[in-house]
Design a protein around this motif. Structure first.
Motif, PDB file in Angstrom:
ATOM      1  N   SER A  77     -22.011   8.028  19.606  1.00  0.00           N
ATOM      2  CA  SER A  77     -23.172   8.920  19.652  1.00  0.00           C
ATOM      3  C   SER A  77     -22.744  10.342  19.984  1.00  0.00           C
ATOM      4  O   SER A  77     -23.264  11.309  19.420  1.00  0.00           O
ATOM      5  N   THR A  78     -21.787  10.463  20.892  1.00  0.00           N
ATOM      6  CA  THR A  78     -21.283  11.783  21.270  1.00  0.00           C
ATOM      7  C   THR A  78     -20.623  12.474  20.083  1.00  0.00           C
ATOM      8  O   THR A  78     -20.883  13.659  19.816  1.00  0.00           O
ATOM      9  N   ALA A  79     -19.773  11.738  19.369  1.00  0.00           N
ATOM     10  CA  ALA A  79     -19.125  12.312  18.184  1.00  0.00           C
ATOM     11  C   ALA A  79     -20.160  12.681  17.128  1.00  0.00           C
ATOM     12  O   ALA A  79     -20.032  13.712  16.455  1.00  0.00           O
ATOM     13  N   ALA A  80     -21.209  11.861  17.003  1.00  0.00           N
ATOM     14  CA  ALA A  80     -22.265  12.145  16.033  1.00  0.00           C
ATOM     15  C   ALA A  80     -23.026  13.415  16.413  1.00  0.00           C
ATOM     16  O   ALA A  80     -23.383  14.215  15.537  1.00  0.00           O
ATOM     17  N   VAL A  81     -23.261  13.605  17.701  1.00  0.00           N
ATOM     18  CA  VAL A  81     -23.968  14.814  18.155  1.00  0.00           C
ATOM     19  C   VAL A  81     -23.125  16.058  17.881  1.00  0.00           C
ATOM     20  O   VAL A  81     -23.644  17.093  17.432  1.00  0.00           O
ATOM     21  N   ILE A  82     -21.833  15.975  18.136  1.00  0.00           N
ATOM     22  CA  ILE A  82     -20.943  17.112  17.864  1.00  0.00           C
ATOM     23  C   ILE A  82     -20.958  17.453  16.373  1.00  0.00           C
ATOM     24  O   ILE A  82     -21.048  18.630  15.982  1.00  0.00           O
ATOM     25  N   THR A  83     -20.884  16.417  15.536  1.00  0.00           N
ATOM     26  CA  THR A  83     -20.943  16.632  14.089  1.00  0.00           C
ATOM     27  C   THR A  83     -22.284  17.230  13.682  1.00  0.00           C
ATOM     28  O   THR A  83     -22.355  18.100  12.809  1.00  0.00           O
ATOM     29  N   LEU A  84     -23.357  16.755  14.329  1.00  0.00           N
ATOM     30  CA  LEU A  84     -24.693  17.281  14.039  1.00  0.00           C
ATOM     31  C   LEU A  84     -24.779  18.774  14.357  1.00  0.00           C
ATOM     32  O   LEU A  84     -25.349  19.555  13.580  1.00  0.00           O
ATOM     33  N   VAL A  85     -24.220  19.176  15.484  1.00  0.00           N
ATOM     34  CA  VAL A  85     -24.252  20.589  15.877  1.00  0.00           C
ATOM     35  C   VAL A  85     -23.504  21.437  14.849  1.00  0.00           C
ATOM     36  O   VAL A  85     -23.992  22.507  14.437  1.00  0.00           O
ATOM     37  N   LEU A  86     -22.329  20.978  14.429  1.00  0.00           N
ATOM     38  CA  LEU A  86     -21.560  21.722  13.433  1.00  0.00           C
ATOM     39  C   LEU A  86     -22.324  21.823  12.117  1.00  0.00           C
ATOM     40  O   LEU A  86     -22.345  22.888  11.474  1.00  0.00           O
ATOM     41  N   SER A  87     -22.971  20.729  11.711  1.00  0.00           N
ATOM     42  CA  SER A  87     -23.747  20.736  10.468  1.00  0.00           C
ATOM     43  C   SER A  87     -24.954  21.648  10.584  1.00  0.00           C
ATOM     44  O   SER A  87     -25.337  22.326   9.615  1.00  0.00           O
ATOM     45  N   MET A  88     -25.572  21.676  11.768  1.00  0.00           N
ATOM     46  CA  MET A  88     -26.740  22.547  11.969  1.00  0.00           C
ATOM     47  C   MET A  88     -26.362  24.012  11.861  1.00  0.00           C
ATOM     48  O   MET A  88     -27.144  24.822  11.355  1.00  0.00           O
ATOM     49  N   ILE A  89     -25.163  24.359  12.323  1.00  0.00           N
ATOM     50  CA  ILE A  89     -24.707  25.748  12.208  1.00  0.00           C
ATOM     51  C   ILE A  89     -24.616  26.146  10.734  1.00  0.00           C
ATOM     52  O   ILE A  89     -25.096  27.211  10.324  1.00  0.00           O
ATOM     53  N   LEU A  90     -24.019  25.257   9.922  1.00  0.00           N
ATOM     54  CA  LEU A  90     -23.935  25.526   8.489  1.00  0.00           C
ATOM     55  C   LEU A  90     -25.324  25.546   7.860  1.00  0.00           C
ATOM     56  O   LEU A  90     -25.604  26.362   6.977  1.00  0.00           O
ATOM     57  N   GLY A  91     -26.191  24.635   8.322  1.00  0.00           N
ATOM     58  CA  GLY A  91     -27.549  24.591   7.798  1.00  0.00           C
ATOM     59  C   GLY A  91     -28.324  25.862   8.094  1.00  0.00           C
ATOM     60  O   GLY A  91     -29.062  26.373   7.240  1.00  0.00           O
ATOM     61  N   ILE A  92     -28.154  26.390   9.296  1.00  0.00           N
ATOM     62  CA  ILE A  92     -28.832  27.632   9.669  1.00  0.00           C
ATOM     63  C   ILE A  92     -28.327  28.795   8.808  1.00  0.00           C
ATOM     64  O   ILE A  92     -29.110  29.642   8.351  1.00  0.00           O
ATOM     65  N   LEU A  93     -27.021  28.837   8.566  1.00  0.00           N
ATOM     66  CA  LEU A  93     -26.470  29.878   7.702  1.00  0.00           C
ATOM     67  C   LEU A  93     -27.049  29.786   6.300  1.00  0.00           C
ATOM     68  O   LEU A  93     -27.369  30.807   5.670  1.00  0.00           O
ATOM     69  N   TYR A  94     -27.202  28.550   5.807  1.00  0.00           N
ATOM     70  CA  TYR A  94     -27.760  28.362   4.459  1.00  0.00           C
ATOM     71  C   TYR A  94     -29.211  28.827   4.397  1.00  0.00           C
ATOM     72  O   TYR A  94     -29.613  29.528   3.459  1.00  0.00           O
ATOM     73  N   VAL A  95     -30.006  28.449   5.398  1.00  0.00           N
ATOM     74  CA  VAL A  95     -31.420  28.842   5.414  1.00  0.00           C
ATOM     75  C   VAL A  95     -31.558  30.357   5.516  1.00  0.00           C
ATOM     76  O   VAL A  95     -32.393  30.973   4.831  1.00  0.00           O
ATOM     77  N   ARG A  96     -30.740  30.983   6.364  1.00  0.00           N
ATOM     78  CA  ARG A  96     -30.798  32.442   6.504  1.00  0.00           C
ATOM     79  C   ARG A  96     -30.429  33.128   5.197  1.00  0.00           C
ATOM     80  O   ARG A  96     -31.032  34.137   4.819  1.00  0.00           O
ATOM     81  N   HIS A  97     -29.423  32.565   4.508  1.00  0.00           N
ATOM     82  CA  HIS A  97     -29.052  33.145   3.222  1.00  0.00           C
ATOM     83  C   HIS A  97     -30.175  33.017   2.208  1.00  0.00           C
ATOM     84  O   HIS A  97     -30.451  33.954   1.438  1.00  0.00           O
ATOM     85  N   GLN A  98     -30.846  31.861   2.181  1.00  0.00           N
ATOM     86  CA  GLN A  98     -31.939  31.655   1.244  1.00  0.00           C
ATOM     87  C   GLN A  98     -33.092  32.622   1.526  1.00  0.00           C
ATOM     88  O   GLN A  98     -33.702  33.157   0.614  1.00  0.00           O
ATOM     89  N   LYS A  99     -33.389  32.815   2.816  1.00  0.00           N
ATOM     90  CA  LYS A  99     -34.461  33.750   3.169  1.00  0.00           C
ATOM     91  C   LYS A  99     -34.092  35.178   2.760  1.00  0.00           C
ATOM     92  O   LYS A  99     -34.928  35.926   2.235  1.00  0.00           O
ATOM     93  N   ALA A 100     -32.844  35.563   3.004  1.00  0.00           N
ATOM     94  CA  ALA A 100     -32.405  36.907   2.622  1.00  0.00           C
ATOM     95  C   ALA A 100     -32.442  37.076   1.108  1.00  0.00           C
ATOM     96  O   ALA A 100     -32.804  38.135   0.593  1.00  0.00           O
ATOM     97  N   ARG A 101     -32.096  36.001   0.391  1.00  0.00           N
ATOM     98  CA  ARG A 101     -32.107  36.039  -1.076  1.00  0.00           C
ATOM     99  C   ARG A 101     -33.537  36.180  -1.590  1.00  0.00           C
ATOM    100  O   ARG A 101     -33.793  36.929  -2.533  1.00  0.00           O
ATOM    101  N   ASP A 102     -34.468  35.449  -0.978  1.00  0.00           N
ATOM    102  CA  ASP A 102     -35.877  35.537  -1.412  1.00  0.00           C
ATOM    103  C   ASP A 102     -36.457  36.916  -1.107  1.00  0.00           C
ATOM    104  O   ASP A 102     -37.264  37.428  -1.867  1.00  0.00           O
TER     105      ASP A 102
END
Length: 282
Positions: free
Chosen positions: A257-282
């Motif tokens: 579970s701990t390793a999964a949470v760490i992976t989740l945090v890393l994925s969320m960082i990339l996800g936030i970057l993607y969402v911010r890019h999409q908003k800037a693009r729109d």
């Protein structure tokens, strides 16, 4: 009543997302702060001890290093090959029949499921397989300590580049021909037209695809598990296989579970970057 009516329509979807997404994530985060849950009838809170254990584990460090190599090389190769083949398929030099044939061949790897790809390449890279026959060697590609990680990375590149190719081809077909004609009139060379016309027009697609591919590739599990299982001796261990082994091989569900949470945090960082890019693009 009419004001509440729209909420009734979205309520089933909200409830489903809550049950299938929010609840499991919250439970896993809670498990990461306890001693061995599931195996222990009365788990106790251990604070950040599980995070210290995972973050100081040499196998976890190896998994992070392998995941970075696997992800970065795959994404760069996906982009380069995708752009190369998309440019070829967008070329006016190819006839209609040739264009159809090349499109069918290039997109073929994307049509296979992960299981089929894993089985296919395990047979091809077998010591008695086609690859060794053509090269005149007897190499165990997926069992060699120095070749296993590059081999699975190559397989992932082969399986994933068509997604980039199709997306970039659509982008290339949307570039106005007037821009290329104006560049030719100004005396721009092929490379100058590519860097000053093609790439700027494709920039939004390239950034979006790169961020998505970083998220998807960093979470790759099935291909690794069905080709090498993270071996030999952890040389192809990824964050996904490390988490799986902690849970279902070592039965350390709290550490998993701990390793999964760490992976989740890393994925969320990339996800936030993607969402911010999409908003800037729109």
């Amino acid at each position: 009543m009419r004001r509440a009516q729209p909420y009734f329509y979205v309520a089933p979807t909200v409830v489903l997302l809550f049950v299938l997404l929010v609840v499991p994530v919250v439970l896993v985060i809670g498990y990461s702060f306890m001693d061995n849950v599931i195996m222990n009838k009365n788990p106790q809170s251990v604070g950040l001890a599980n995070y210290v254990t995972v973050l100081t584990d040499t196998n976890f460090h190896r998994a992070v290093t392998n995941t970075l190599f696997f992800t970065i090389v795959s994404v760069i190769a996906h982009l380069v090959l995708g752009l190369l083949f998309a440019s070829l398929l967008n070329s006016p030099l190819l006839g209609r029949t040739s264009m159809t044939l090349f499109r069918m061949v290039y997109v073929l790897p994307w049509l296979f499921t992960t299981a089929v790809i894993a089985i296919l390449w395990r047979m091809l890279l077998n010591p008695n397989g086609v690859i060794n026959y053509l090269l005149g060697t007897n190499i165990e590609w997926l069992s060699d300590l120095n070749l296993a990680l590059p081999a699975v990375t190559f397989i992932n590149v082969w399986a994933g580049y068509p997604f980039f190719m199709i997306s970039l081809l659509a982008g290339l077909q949307g570039v106005p021909a007037d821009l290329y004609e104006a560049a030719k009139i100004d005396g721009a060379s092929f490379w100058q037209r590519f860097t000053n016309v093609t790439l700027p027009q494709l920039k939004p697609i390239i950034i979006s695809m790169t961020l998505l591919d970083l998220i998807w590739t960093s979470q790759q599990f099935a291909l690794i598990w069905m080709t090498t299982g993270g071996g030999p001796i952890n040389v192809t261990e990824m964050l996904s296989t490390y988490t799986y082994k902690q849970a279902f091989s070592n039965y350390e569900f709290a550490l998993a579970s701990t390793a999964a949470v760490i992976t989740l945090v890393l994925s969320m960082i990339l996800g936030i970057l993607y969402v911010r890019h999409q908003k800037a693009r729109d």
